[in-house]
Design a protein around this motif. Structure first.
Motif, PDB file in Angstrom:
ATOM      1  N   UNK A 186      51.422  31.638  45.700  1.00  0.00           N
ATOM      2  CA  UNK A 186      50.586  31.439  47.025  1.00  0.00           C
ATOM      3  C   UNK A 186      51.317  32.251  48.131  1.00  0.00           C
ATOM      4  N   UNK A 187      52.540  32.055  48.202  1.00  0.00           N
ATOM      5  CA  UNK A 187      53.307  32.913  49.103  1.00  0.00           C
ATOM      6  C   UNK A 187      53.107  34.501  48.793  1.00  0.00           C
ATOM      7  N   UNK A 188      53.179  34.751  47.641  1.00  0.00           N
ATOM      8  CA  UNK A 188      52.723  36.232  47.266  1.00  0.00           C
ATOM      9  C   UNK A 188      51.450  36.734  47.855  1.00  0.00           C
ATOM     10  N   UNK A 189      50.587  35.839  47.641  1.00  0.00           N
ATOM     11  CA  UNK A 189      49.203  36.126  47.727  1.00  0.00           C
ATOM     12  C   UNK A 189      48.755  36.020  49.335  1.00  0.00           C
ATOM     13  N   UNK A 190      49.374  35.039  50.069  1.00  0.00           N
ATOM     14  CA  UNK A 190      49.250  35.207  51.544  1.00  0.00           C
ATOM     15  C   UNK A 190      50.064  36.432  52.220  1.00  0.00           C
ATOM     16  N   UNK A 191      51.063  36.816  51.628  1.00  0.00           N
ATOM     17  CA  UNK A 191      51.899  37.870  51.912  1.00  0.00           C
ATOM     18  C   UNK A 191      51.056  39.351  51.945  1.00  0.00           C
ATOM     19  N   UNK A 192      50.042  39.144  50.863  1.00  0.00           N
ATOM     20  CA  UNK A 192      49.082  40.491  50.973  1.00  0.00           C
ATOM     21  C   UNK A 192      47.933  40.100  51.944  1.00  0.00           C
ATOM     22  N   UNK A 193      47.771  39.195  52.502  1.00  0.00           N
ATOM     23  CA  UNK A 193      46.698  38.745  53.682  1.00  0.00           C
ATOM     24  C   UNK A 193      45.444  38.537  52.891  1.00  0.00           C
ATOM     25  N   UNK A 194      45.580  38.030  51.349  1.00  0.00           N
ATOM     26  CA  UNK A 194      44.330  37.851  50.837  1.00  0.00           C
ATOM     27  C   UNK A 194      44.014  36.332  50.962  1.00  0.00           C
ATOM     28  N   UNK A 195      42.855  35.930  51.342  1.00  0.00           N
ATOM     29  CA  UNK A 195      42.280  34.442  51.531  1.00  0.00           C
ATOM     30  C   UNK A 195      42.067  33.968  50.095  1.00  0.00           C
ATOM     31  N   UNK A 196      42.395  32.589  50.048  1.00  0.00           N
ATOM     32  CA  UNK A 196      42.255  31.991  48.498  1.00  0.00           C
ATOM     33  C   UNK A 196      41.184  30.887  48.643  1.00  0.00           C
ATOM     34  N   UNK A 197      40.399  31.073  47.817  1.00  0.00           N
ATOM     35  CA  UNK A 197      39.202  30.319  47.604  1.00  0.00           C
ATOM     36  C   UNK A 197      39.449  29.078  46.244  1.00  0.00           C
ATOM     37  N   UNK A 198      39.129  27.810  46.237  1.00  0.00           N
ATOM     38  CA  UNK A 198      39.348  27.101  45.253  1.00  0.00           C
ATOM     39  C   UNK A 198      38.274  27.396  44.288  1.00  0.00           C
ATOM     40  N   UNK A 199      38.568  27.501  42.979  1.00  0.00           N
ATOM     41  CA  UNK A 199      37.665  27.971  41.858  1.00  0.00           C
ATOM     42  C   UNK A 199      36.861  27.003  41.648  1.00  0.00           C
ATOM     43  N   UNK A 200      35.605  26.972  41.769  1.00  0.00           N
ATOM     44  CA  UNK A 200      34.549  26.036  41.219  1.00  0.00           C
ATOM     45  C   UNK A 200      33.321  26.672  40.365  1.00  0.00           C
ATOM     46  N   UNK A 201      33.676  27.832  39.969  1.00  0.00           N
ATOM     47  CA  UNK A 201      32.603  28.387  38.949  1.00  0.00           C
ATOM     48  C   UNK A 201      31.461  29.232  40.050  1.00  0.00           C
TER      49      UNK A 201
END
Length: 323
Positions: A48-63
């Motif tokens: 999560x820290x690595x992805x946040x550092x890239x400025x990328x939004x994280x969505x919960x995968x629900x299909x």
């Protein structure tokens, strides 16, 4: 802006290799002007820290993915691409990242950066029109590997890394045994917060000036640079070891690693020493190799522009440019 969806998980069982690989490609996607959205049902704190550092939004995968996603890049052995395609628009292109070539991938593009993978490995495992990016030209390495110098000076140093989770404490077990058996060697040890017996590893390092611990590095480059040998388990780290021309003595920690280790060994790129569980026997094998200097592996320079080639190919796929 064209938005690329990335679907990849990380946890204590599967480790962080899939998400690390995707994050490196995501860096290049962003550099080329794409937008990214990350989908996951589970991520370690470090991921999560690595992805946040890239400025990328994280969505919960629900299909389900956002309407503006043009391409969905999938990296993970447990994702069923055929099932995923039932729930997304037919206009969304699917990019599958793999390194096993052991199942059908219903994808528009397949990426396998294994340098010894056969070019036709996915011919019967994918649609005939799928774009296939196979081999060392598409190995994904961190950006800093582009600065590798050919005249790296080696020392009597051994690199130890058994993956980001190492739930079986192999890092500690091998470090303890080798530190006792090899007083003329120093050790660079890579750990994460998921590494079992982390406190014991740090205590060993405090008791010996020959042990240096690297905690959660973004890449293995600094820890590998001066090491002649690299001991551990396979994964994306294998390509980093080979890029720095280390002599790799590798063990399997799960059965799905056996086949690729055998292939790498038969290509004389690494020495495959069996199961990491056989600790005492494995230590004897290592000591025998180091004492007799019987390892003479093929020099292999992994191409370090893989991420750029992958992103360029994705862009061509989106624009229908055959070049």
């Amino acid at each position: 802006m064209i938005n690329i969806g990335i679907l990849s998980n990380s946890n204590e069982v599967i480790g962080e290799g899939h998400s690390i690989r995707c994050a490196r490609i995501a860096w290049q996607l962003l550099k080329n002007g794409f937008g990214c959205t990350w989908y996951a049902s589970e991520l370690t704190e470090r991921s999560r820290v690595q992805i946040d550092a890239l400025g990328i939004h994280i969505e919960n995968w629900s299909g389900v993915i956002l309407d503006d996603v043009s391409v969905l890049m999938i990296d993970g052995y447990l994702f069923d691409i055929a099932e995923i395609k039932l729930n997304i628009s037919n206009s969304v292109k699917i990019v599958a990242i793999d390194d096993l070539a052991n199942r059908y991938l219903l994808a528009d593009m397949i990426i396998d950066g294994n340098p010894i993978q056969k070019n036709n490995a996915y011919d019967d495992l994918s649609p005939s029109k799928a774009v296939k990016l196979i081999g060392s030209k598409y190995t994904v390495l961190p950006y800093e590997y582009r600065e590798i110098r050919p005249d790296i000076k080696r020392s009597n140093s051994i690199h130890i890394f058994f993956g980001s989770s190492d739930c079986n404490s192999f890092t500690y077990k091998y470090l303890m045994k080798l530190n006792e058996a090899l007083p003329d060697y120093s050790f660079n040890v890579v750990v994460t917060r998921l590494t079992n017996k982390l406190d014991s590893i740090k205590a060993l390092a405090l008791s010996s000036k020959r042990i240096t611990v690297f905690e959660e590095p973004d890449s293995l480059m600094e820890s590998l640079l001066c090491c002649e040998y690299a001991i551990g388990a396979p994964g994306t780290s294998t390509w980093e070891r080979l890029a720095l021309r280390c002599k790799c003595l590798l063990f399997h920690t799960s059965d799905n690693q056996i086949e690729i280790l055998k292939k790498l060994d038969s290509s004389n790129l690494i020495k495959y020493l069996g199961s990491a569980d056989t600790l005492d026997l494995s230590i004897l094998k290592i000591l025998n190799i180091l004492e007799r200097k019987i390892i003479n592996l093929t020099e292999n320079i992994i191409d370090v522009n893989g991420s750029k080639r992958i992103v360029d190919a994705i862009e061509r796929m989106i624009t229908n440019d055959p070049a």
